[in-house]
Structure formats: C-alpha cells, structure tokens
Design an enzyme around this catalytic site. Structure first.
Site, PDB file in Angstrom:
ATOM      1  N   ARG A 130      69.686  54.744  51.186  1.00 32.04           N
ATOM      2  CA  ARG A 130      68.366  54.782  50.574  1.00 32.04           C
ATOM      3  C   ARG A 130      68.532  54.603  49.070  1.00 32.04           C
ATOM      4  O   ARG A 130      69.471  55.126  48.469  1.00 32.04           O
ATOM      5  CB  ARG A 130      67.653  56.112  50.864  1.00 32.04           C
ATOM      6  CG  ARG A 130      67.069  56.208  52.272  1.00 32.04           C
ATOM      7  CD  ARG A 130      65.901  55.259  52.436  1.00 32.04           C
ATOM      8  NE  ARG A 130      65.220  55.390  53.714  1.00 32.04           N
ATOM      9  CZ  ARG A 130      65.473  54.659  54.784  1.00 32.04           C
ATOM     10  NH1 ARG A 130      66.450  53.767  54.742  1.00 32.04           N
ATOM     11  NH2 ARG A 130      64.776  54.807  55.885  1.00 32.04           N
ATOM     12  N   GLU A 174      60.698  49.588  46.230  1.00 28.91           N
ATOM     13  CA  GLU A 174      60.758  48.422  47.107  1.00 28.91           C
ATOM     14  C   GLU A 174      59.347  47.975  47.469  1.00 28.91           C
ATOM     15  O   GLU A 174      58.496  48.822  47.716  1.00 28.91           O
ATOM     16  CB  GLU A 174      61.544  48.755  48.381  1.00 28.91           C
ATOM     17  CG  GLU A 174      63.000  49.115  48.115  1.00 28.91           C
ATOM     18  CD  GLU A 174      63.767  49.450  49.394  1.00 28.91           C
ATOM     19  OE1 GLU A 174      63.203  49.291  50.504  1.00 28.91           O
ATOM     20  OE2 GLU A 174      64.933  49.872  49.287  1.00 28.91           O
ATOM     21  N   HIS A 197      66.716  44.817  51.438  1.00 29.04           N
ATOM     22  CA  HIS A 197      66.647  45.848  52.477  1.00 29.04           C
ATOM     23  C   HIS A 197      66.685  45.208  53.870  1.00 29.04           C
ATOM     24  O   HIS A 197      65.728  45.309  54.652  1.00 29.04           O
ATOM     25  CB  HIS A 197      65.394  46.704  52.313  1.00 29.04           C
ATOM     26  CG  HIS A 197      65.530  48.051  52.972  1.00 29.04           C
ATOM     27  ND1 HIS A 197      64.835  49.162  52.563  1.00 29.04           N
ATOM     28  CD2 HIS A 197      66.292  48.473  54.026  1.00 29.04           C
ATOM     29  CE1 HIS A 197      65.149  50.198  53.332  1.00 29.04           C
ATOM     30  NE2 HIS A 197      66.040  49.798  54.229  1.00 29.04           N
TER      31      HIS A 197
END
Length: 324
Positions: A237, A266, A284
């Site tokens: 994360r 993000e 991601h």
C-alpha cells in the site's frame, strides 16, 4: 421479495447473469453516466455490494438501509470503515490468496526492471542514443545472489521469497511479528530485526497491510538504513512508505532506486517521481491480469452469495458484525 445486488466495479454482466432469477441485479457502467450518481441511486435498495476501489464508510453508506454485505474484490480493506460496518452489522469480505502469485510476479518484475534500469534504457535506446557500446554510466546491478529483505512474510511475501531463493539464488531475510520456522528451513530465510534487514538487504520489499502501525513504516530513517546501494520495492500500500521522504532519497541518490506499484494518492497523475530515472512506476497493477481478476471476481461473488443466503462467508473480514 428479491434481494438486490449492486455491482459497482470489476464484475462482468455474464458472471452475474445466472443469478438474475433469484436476485435483482444492478450493474453500474460508465456508459450509463456518472458512476457516483448511479451508486447513490441504487444504494437504498441494495442488500449486497460487490466491487473494488471505492471508499465506503458512514457518509457513503448513510442511505444503505437494507445493506447486509459488502464483497470487496481486493485483498486490502483499508478503504472500508470497519468500526462503522460492525456497528451496523454489515459483513465485509475480501479475496485473499487468489492474487498471491500474480502480485509476486509483479514484485519481481519491479526488482528486475529497477536493478537493470530497463525502462530508462528502453527510452534511451528508442531515443536513438545507442551509437556505441554502453559504458559504466549505464550499468545496472545484479539480482542473482543478492540479499532480498521482506518485511511481512505472509502469503505474498512468501511467494516473492520463493522466486528470489529458487529462481535467483538470493539470500532471504525477513522481519515481522511472527517467525516462520518451516520457511526458514525451506528457504534458508533468516528472521532478523527490521533495522538489520534494512541495512543488510540489497532489495527491500515491505508486504504488509495498511494499518496505523504500518503507515510510514518506511520513512527517512529507514531509507537511510537501506543506503546508496539499496533498492526499495513497494507492492503493498502506498502510505506504507513516506512518499516525500522516498522522493528526497531518490533525488539525492541516497538509495539506488525504487520500484513502485502503489502510492499515497491514486490515481497518481502528477508527481516528482515521474521526473526521476531511478524509479520504476506502474499504475497499481499487482493483480491486473485477466486470469487473476476473473478469479478474484468469482471468489468475491461466492462470498457475496453466501452472505446473502445466511451462510458464513468464506473470507469474512469482520466476524464482529455478526455479533451485533
């Protein structure tokens, strides 16, 4: 009366079609207009939610009076307010294990790409700079035989360690709350304090969930311990790493480089990271293969249906919700 399922992302209509006789199914789609508006319109009638990448807590779920279960198509669940869900008796499930190997593949892709400077030299070559044999200014570093430090040797960490040990002959160090004697024997892994791991590893890979304890787990002090020859890889994360401190370390070259799949914010559309050659950035994509995303969606759907049918879901995160 039929219960209503609201699919807000990552589920194909064909996957839900077999259940249309038993449930009222609402599938959100960008082609139908504003996604937030669709979500808010369907939420009051929803008994079950399925999807990912949406922050859900007291404010977002205020109108969800019928909600029984949220089935998240993800491993991490820091987007959800567990205390609020527990107080409402709303079950939350996730999709562990399904993406372990795929995420480990990506971690190793980042290790190799960063160590051998693949994106940087790809751009350099395509820009027409390869007019003679390269010199030391373009050299990378080896991966085989080096030391891989994993903070949090859970299922994903274990999968990364296996690739390092058996694929590249790496020495494995790990730190965390729990020792893993079986893996120590199988992988030749050594359990060490985190500071020792940081200072002795060529590649450092935190693989931990985001909690109050792990937020900024890697900060200025930790980056200094990694040192000028070390590379940081983050597929866990974003907030596990102090991003400002990392950028400073990369700019000043007090660490060799970083490979990043996750970020504090993000999507990341503008960042000093994008100006640096010693960092590899991807958007991601830890679980982003067709096979894995399909498997995650199927697992999430199984969890959702079990919850709606009064069974204990396989991957229930908050058993406290059932005690309300």
């Amino acid at each position: 009366m039929k219960k209503t399922i609201l699919a807000f992302s990552r589920v194909s209509p064909s996957m839900l079609e077999p259940y249309a006789d038993k449930y009222d199914i609402v599938i959100m789609s960008p082609e139908m207009g504003d996604m937030d508006a669709q979500f808010e319109a369907a939420l009051p009638n929803a008994h079950g939610l399925i999807g990912g990448n949406r922050r859900l807590g007291e404010v977002e779920l205020a109108s969800a009076k019928n909600l029984e279960i949220i089935s998240s198509i993800s491993v991490g669940y820091d987007n959800y307010d567990l205390s609020y869900l527990n107080s409402r008796g709303i079950m939350l499930t996730n999709t562990p294990d399904v993406l372990n190997e795929t995420t480990a593949d990506l971690a190793f892709a980042l290790i190799l790409a960063t160590a051998r400077r693949i994106p940087e030299l790809d751009d350099w070559t395509k820009d027409g700079n390869w007019s003679k044999t390269i010199d030391a200014s373009h050299f990378g570093c080896d991966v085989h035989g080096k030391t891989l430090g994993i903070i949090g040797l859970g299922k994903i960490g274990e999968a990364i360690a296996r690739r390092g040990r058996f694929g590249f002959g790496m020495n494995i160090l790990y730190s965390g709350k729990t020792r893993k004697p079986q893996l120590e024997e199988e992988l030749g892994a050594r359990f060490v304090p985190q500071e020792q791991l940081l200072s002795e590893s060529d590649f450092v890979c935190p693989v931990v969930p985001l909690t109050a304890e792990t937020r900024n787990l890697i900060g200025q002090k930790e980056l200094a311990l990694i040192g000028a020859e070390g590379i940081l890889i983050n597929v866990s994360r974003g907030p596990v790493v102090d991003q400002d401190a990392l950028i400073q370390a990369l700019e000043e070259k007090t660490i060799r480089g970083a490979g990043l799949d996750v970020y504090v914010k993000e999507p990341l559309t503008d960042s000093r990271l994008f100006k640096l050659k010693n960092v590899v950035t991807v958007p991601h994509i830890g679980s982003a293969t067709s096979d894995t995303r399909d498997a995650m969606a199927k697992r999430a759907l199984d969890n959702l249906l079990m919850g709606l049918e009064g069974q204990w879901p396989r991957d229930l995160v908050n058993s406290q919700a059932l005690r309300q």
